[in-house]
Enzyme design. Structure first.
Site, PDB file in Angstrom:
ATOM      1  N   GLY A   6       3.003  -1.179   4.186  1.00  0.00           N
ATOM      2  CA  GLY A   6       3.063   0.228   3.830  1.00  0.00           C
ATOM      3  C   GLY A   6       4.490   0.643   3.519  1.00  0.00           C
ATOM      4  O   GLY A   6       4.994   0.438   2.411  1.00  0.00           O
ATOM      5  N   GLY A   7       5.165   1.192   4.515  1.00  0.00           N
ATOM      6  CA  GLY A   7       6.495   1.776   4.329  1.00  0.00           C
ATOM      7  C   GLY A   7       7.492   0.889   3.591  1.00  0.00           C
ATOM      8  O   GLY A   7       8.201   1.347   2.684  1.00  0.00           O
ATOM      9  N   GLU A  67      -5.054  -5.242  10.755  1.00  0.00           N
ATOM     10  CA  GLU A  67      -4.066  -4.183  10.907  1.00  0.00           C
ATOM     11  C   GLU A  67      -4.274  -3.463  12.238  1.00  0.00           C
ATOM     12  O   GLU A  67      -5.064  -2.507  12.314  1.00  0.00           O
ATOM     13  CB  GLU A  67      -4.206  -3.179   9.770  1.00  0.00           C
ATOM     14  CG  GLU A  67      -3.915  -3.759   8.403  1.00  0.00           C
ATOM     15  CD  GLU A  67      -3.250  -2.735   7.508  1.00  0.00           C
ATOM     16  OE1 GLU A  67      -2.153  -3.025   7.023  1.00  0.00           O
ATOM     17  OE2 GLU A  67      -3.808  -1.650   7.322  1.00  0.00           O
ATOM     18  N   GLY A  95       2.886   1.985  10.786  1.00  0.00           N
ATOM     19  CA  GLY A  95       3.822   3.096  10.644  1.00  0.00           C
ATOM     20  C   GLY A  95       4.597   3.417  11.902  1.00  0.00           C
ATOM     21  O   GLY A  95       5.215   4.466  12.014  1.00  0.00           O
ATOM     22  N   GLU A 139      -6.537   4.756   8.046  1.00  0.00           N
ATOM     23  CA  GLU A 139      -6.293   6.181   7.761  1.00  0.00           C
ATOM     24  C   GLU A 139      -7.561   6.872   7.258  1.00  0.00           C
ATOM     25  O   GLU A 139      -7.954   7.894   7.828  1.00  0.00           O
ATOM     26  CB  GLU A 139      -5.077   6.321   6.831  1.00  0.00           C
ATOM     27  CG  GLU A 139      -3.803   6.061   7.634  1.00  0.00           C
ATOM     28  CD  GLU A 139      -2.634   5.498   6.839  1.00  0.00           C
ATOM     29  OE1 GLU A 139      -2.679   5.538   5.596  1.00  0.00           O
ATOM     30  OE2 GLU A 139      -1.673   5.012   7.468  1.00  0.00           O
ATOM     31  N   ASN A 194       0.869  -1.179   0.000  1.00  0.00           N
ATOM     32  CA  ASN A 194       0.000   0.000   0.000  1.00  0.00           C
ATOM     33  C   ASN A 194       0.904   1.226   0.000  1.00  0.00           C
ATOM     34  O   ASN A 194       1.539   1.526   1.002  1.00  0.00           O
ATOM     35  CB  ASN A 194      -0.891  -0.042   1.258  1.00  0.00           C
ATOM     36  CG  ASN A 194      -1.691   1.227   1.443  1.00  0.00           C
ATOM     37  OD1 ASN A 194      -1.792   2.059   0.532  1.00  0.00           O
ATOM     38  ND2 ASN A 194      -2.269   1.387   2.621  1.00  0.00           N
ATOM     39  N   TRP A 195       0.939   1.898  -1.143  1.00  0.00           N
ATOM     40  CA  TRP A 195       1.863   3.036  -1.255  1.00  0.00           C
ATOM     41  C   TRP A 195       1.337   4.313  -0.618  1.00  0.00           C
ATOM     42  O   TRP A 195       2.054   5.302  -0.534  1.00  0.00           O
ATOM     43  CB  TRP A 195       2.188   3.276  -2.738  1.00  0.00           C
ATOM     44  CG  TRP A 195       3.150   2.274  -3.306  1.00  0.00           C
ATOM     45  CD1 TRP A 195       3.724   1.220  -2.652  1.00  0.00           C
ATOM     46  CD2 TRP A 195       3.667   2.245  -4.647  1.00  0.00           C
ATOM     47  NE1 TRP A 195       4.555   0.536  -3.497  1.00  0.00           N
ATOM     48  CE2 TRP A 195       4.539   1.140  -4.730  1.00  0.00           C
ATOM     49  CE3 TRP A 195       3.461   3.027  -5.785  1.00  0.00           C
ATOM     50  CZ2 TRP A 195       5.222   0.810  -5.907  1.00  0.00           C
ATOM     51  CZ3 TRP A 195       4.134   2.703  -6.956  1.00  0.00           C
ATOM     52  CH2 TRP A 195       5.010   1.609  -7.011  1.00  0.00           C
ATOM     53  N   LYS A 196       0.075   4.315  -0.237  1.00  0.00           N
ATOM     54  CA  LYS A 196      -0.516   5.514   0.385  1.00  0.00           C
ATOM     55  C   LYS A 196      -0.258   6.731  -0.507  1.00  0.00           C
ATOM     56  O   LYS A 196      -0.316   6.605  -1.724  1.00  0.00           O
ATOM     57  CB  LYS A 196       0.022   5.684   1.814  1.00  0.00           C
ATOM     58  CG  LYS A 196      -0.097   4.390   2.621  1.00  0.00           C
ATOM     59  CD  LYS A 196       0.193   4.554   4.080  1.00  0.00           C
ATOM     60  CE  LYS A 196       0.038   3.212   4.785  1.00  0.00           C
ATOM     61  NZ  LYS A 196       0.206   3.268   6.225  1.00  0.00           N
ATOM     62  N   SER A 209       3.742  -2.359  10.106  1.00  0.00           N
ATOM     63  CA  SER A 209       5.207  -2.374  10.234  1.00  0.00           C
ATOM     64  C   SER A 209       5.854  -3.683   9.788  1.00  0.00           C
ATOM     65  O   SER A 209       6.891  -4.082  10.334  1.00  0.00           O
ATOM     66  CB  SER A 209       5.635  -2.029  11.669  1.00  0.00           C
ATOM     67  OG  SER A 209       5.235  -0.708  11.996  1.00  0.00           O
ATOM     68  N   HIS A 253      -9.363   1.036   5.444  1.00  0.00           N
ATOM     69  CA  HIS A 253      -8.047   1.264   6.067  1.00  0.00           C
ATOM     70  C   HIS A 253      -8.197   2.262   7.217  1.00  0.00           C
ATOM     71  O   HIS A 253      -9.047   3.154   7.165  1.00  0.00           O
ATOM     72  CB  HIS A 253      -7.061   1.786   5.009  1.00  0.00           C
ATOM     73  CG  HIS A 253      -5.651   1.804   5.503  1.00  0.00           C
ATOM     74  ND1 HIS A 253      -5.174   2.814   6.298  1.00  0.00           N
ATOM     75  CD2 HIS A 253      -4.639   0.920   5.348  1.00  0.00           C
ATOM     76  CE1 HIS A 253      -3.905   2.547   6.605  1.00  0.00           C
ATOM     77  NE2 HIS A 253      -3.560   1.403   6.051  1.00  0.00           N
TER      78      HIS A 253
HETATM   79  P1  PGA Z   1       3.124   0.147   7.534  1.00  0.00           P
HETATM   80  O1  PGA Z   1       1.628   0.386   6.955  1.00  0.00           O
HETATM   81  O2  PGA Z   1       3.618  -1.137   6.921  1.00  0.00           O
HETATM   82  O3  PGA Z   1       3.910   1.349   7.076  1.00  0.00           O
HETATM   83  O4  PGA Z   1       2.995   0.044   9.015  1.00  0.00           O
HETATM   84  C1  PGA Z   1       0.749  -0.694   6.826  1.00  0.00           C
HETATM   85  C2  PGA Z   1      -0.570  -0.214   6.312  1.00  0.00           C
HETATM   86  O5  PGA Z   1      -1.000   0.898   6.649  1.00  0.00           O
HETATM   87  O6  PGA Z   1      -1.231  -0.934   5.542  1.00  0.00           O
END
Ligand code: PGA
Length: 247
Positions: free
Chosen positions: A226-227, A166, A172, A99, A10-12, A205, A97
């Site tokens: 994500g990251g 999640e 993050g 966010e 997930n590149w956000k 993470s 998600h």
């Molecule tokens: P992260 O994000 O791997 O940077 O913790 C995961 C996500 O939000 O799907």
């Protein structure tokens, strides 16, 4: 039935088209020998979808939208619809998600509408669920996730679906949920979904150092990253995870 492992990035709100091209060029050779027991999905920002599709064509990578609206068109400034995604070859959609739940106040009812619309159009929903740190400390983890599943999946076909566990406190933050605990929650989720074959991912993470341990768990069928999905080398290491052969 052996559940398919699905590794999703997930590149956000990261990656311009130029950065996407550079990623694809570096990533493609690194996953050329990927074992056949896994699928790879990347959810780029909407503007990078055509670039990523073009530059990873034939590489065995599916493309996801980071969200999808419940209407096919209309006066919804800033939103994207399923037909718009399908036109570009998108096959999956991340929904619920934490966010958008937090920053845009998305509700389980809205997420449910999105999931139904996604399925109606043949997009595979990746439904994200998970508790906050406060909820975990108040021993509400199971209740919160059960409610998210129950409301988010009302009238949703449980056989065309991925669920991602999640925990918000792990997203993050560099704090991966211990693999055994993630495994326990993923098992509960599978029971609540009511489909023993549903793919349940862990997210929060995930990185090259934690992936092998997570994927060795019996209830974890993949990860949402994500990251660590933003660099070709780290995401390729995650895609090429290694688990001891199950006997
Ligand atoms: P992260 O994000 O791997 O940077 O913790 C995961 C996500 O939000 O799907």
């Amino acid at each position: 039935m052996v559940r398919k492992a699905v590794i999703a990035g997930n590149w956000k709100m990261h990656m311009t088209c130029a950065e996407t091209r550079a990623f694809a060029a570096a990533f493609r050779p690194l996953i050329a020998g990927m074992p056949a027991d896994r699928e790879v999905v990347i959810a780029p920002p909407f503007t990078s979808i055509p670039t990523l599709c073009r530059h990873l064509e034939g590489a065995g990578v599916a493309i996801a939208g980071q969200n999808v609206h419940w209407e096919d068109q209309g006066a919804y400034t800033g939103m994207i619809s399923a037909p718009m995604l399908l036109e570009h070859g998108v096959t999956h959609a991340i929904l619920g998600h934490s966010e958008p739940r937090k920053y845009y106040s998305e509700t389980d009812e809205q997420i449910n509408l999105r999931a139904r619309t996604a399925q109606r159009h043949g997009l595979l929903p990746i439904l994200c669920v998970g508790e906050s740190l406060d909820q975990r400390e108040a021993s509400e983890t199971e209740r919160v996730i059960h409610r998210q599943i129950e409301q988010g999946l009302e009238d949703v076909d449980p056989t065309h679906l991925i669920v991602a566990y999640e925990p918000i406190w792990a997203i993050g933050t560099g704090k991966t949920c211990p693999a055994e605990e993630a495994n326990r929650i993923c098992g509960l989720i599978r029971g609540w979904v009511g489909n023993a074959d549903v793919t349940v991912q862990y997210g929060g993470s995930v990185n090259p150092a934690t992936i092998d341990d997570l994927m060795a768990q019996s209830e974890i069928d993949g990860v949402l990253v994500g990251g660590a999905s933003l660099q070709a080398e780290s995401f390729a290491r995650i895609v090429n995870y290694q688990v001891p052969a199950r006997v």
